[in-house]
Design a protein around this motif. Sequence first.
Motif, mmCIF file in Angstrom:
data_model
loop_
_atom_site.group_PDB
_atom_site.id
_atom_site.type_symbol
_atom_site.label_atom_id
_atom_site.label_comp_id
_atom_site.label_asym_id
_atom_site.label_seq_id
_atom_site.Cartn_x
_atom_site.Cartn_y
_atom_site.Cartn_z
ATOM 1 N N LEU A 88 -36.836 -43.226 84.447
ATOM 2 C CA LEU A 88 -37.414 -44.393 85.114
ATOM 3 C C LEU A 88 -37.195 -45.689 84.332
ATOM 4 O O LEU A 88 -37.097 -46.758 84.922
ATOM 5 N N SER A 89 -37.101 -45.598 83.012
ATOM 6 C CA SER A 89 -36.899 -46.821 82.222
ATOM 7 C C SER A 89 -35.426 -47.205 82.111
ATOM 8 O O SER A 89 -35.120 -48.299 81.622
ATOM 9 N N ASP A 90 -34.513 -46.358 82.579
ATOM 10 C CA ASP A 90 -33.084 -46.672 82.531
ATOM 11 C C ASP A 90 -32.811 -47.953 83.323
ATOM 12 O O ASP A 90 -33.016 -48.003 84.532
ATOM 13 N N GLY A 91 -32.390 -48.991 82.622
ATOM 14 C CA GLY A 91 -32.160 -50.281 83.261
ATOM 15 C C GLY A 91 -33.410 -51.141 83.350
ATOM 16 O O GLY A 91 -33.360 -52.273 83.817
ATOM 17 N N GLY A 92 -34.532 -50.594 82.904
ATOM 18 C CA GLY A 92 -35.800 -51.339 82.914
ATOM 19 C C GLY A 92 -36.222 -51.670 81.502
ATOM 20 O O GLY A 92 -35.386 -51.875 80.630
ATOM 21 N N LYS A 93 -37.546 -51.679 81.271
ATOM 22 C CA LYS A 93 -38.009 -51.964 79.917
ATOM 23 C C LYS A 93 -39.312 -51.233 79.640
ATOM 24 O O LYS A 93 -40.165 -51.093 80.515
ATOM 25 N N PRO A 94 -39.452 -50.754 78.386
ATOM 26 C CA PRO A 94 -40.673 -50.036 78.021
ATOM 27 C C PRO A 94 -41.851 -50.986 77.887
ATOM 28 O O PRO A 94 -41.683 -52.171 77.606
ATOM 29 N N GLY A 95 -43.020 -50.439 78.100
ATOM 30 C CA GLY A 95 -44.250 -51.173 77.886
ATOM 31 C C GLY A 95 -45.086 -50.447 76.856
ATOM 32 O O GLY A 95 -44.596 -49.588 76.136
ATOM 33 N N GLN A 96 -46.343 -50.754 76.808
ATOM 34 C CA GLN A 96 -47.259 -50.150 75.855
ATOM 35 C C GLN A 96 -48.056 -49.038 76.532
ATOM 36 O O GLN A 96 -48.291 -49.071 77.738
ATOM 37 N N CYS A 97 -48.467 -48.045 75.754
ATOM 38 C CA CYS A 97 -49.406 -47.000 76.193
ATOM 39 C C CYS A 97 -48.880 -46.170 77.361
ATOM 40 O O CYS A 97 -49.644 -45.794 78.252
ATOM 41 N N GLY A 98 -47.583 -45.882 77.373
ATOM 42 C CA GLY A 98 -47.030 -45.042 78.428
ATOM 43 C C GLY A 98 -46.598 -45.798 79.668
ATOM 44 O O GLY A 98 -46.191 -45.180 80.650
ATOM 45 N N TRP A 99 -46.670 -47.112 79.654
ATOM 46 C CA TRP A 99 -46.248 -47.922 80.802
ATOM 47 C C TRP A 99 -44.802 -48.343 80.618
ATOM 48 O O TRP A 99 -44.339 -48.568 79.505
ATOM 49 N N LEU A 100 -44.098 -48.491 81.734
ATOM 50 C CA LEU A 100 -42.749 -49.021 81.708
ATOM 51 C C LEU A 100 -42.499 -49.774 83.001
ATOM 52 O O LEU A 100 -43.227 -49.611 83.983
#
Length: 157
Positions: free
Chosen positions: A97-109
């Motif tokens: 799901l994060s492929d081409g996106g961006k990671p967030g904090q605490c398991g969010w992306l």
Amino acid sequence: MSTITPCLWFDGRAEEAAEFYVAAFREGGHDAAMLDTLRVGDAGPGPKGAVLTVRFGLDGQEFVALNGGPHFTFSPAISLMVACKDQREVDWFWDRLSDGGKPGQCGWLEDRFGVSWQVVPTPLYALLQDPERSGSVMRALMGMTKLDLAALKAAAN
């Protein structure tokens, strides 16, 4: 019987997004399907034959992807949560799901379409419900991007 179906607003990428999500869930060993596509007719809006909506299903939950134009965008104020049985599933969904996106904090992306997701191992719930261990688990969780179940269990002990 009434049901609630989330409608996700895209700017011309509804079909691409639905195909991405269905492929991710199928490849991850989960039930997922493209259900139907509604195309623009003579009355519009948009060019005749263009995709207006796409219905798709992920793990028994139906969604509608709408090509609504550039007027609205996604925000983390609403997210889709994937409950994962173990770290292998967390890793799979996080990476896909994060492929081409961006990671967030605490398991969010945020995925490549701007949709926010939470990728959460289901054993975390029991760790957070234990009043003697929840504080240390929460402190560990707050320092993570992708959730690490082994590290969360270690923090509980």
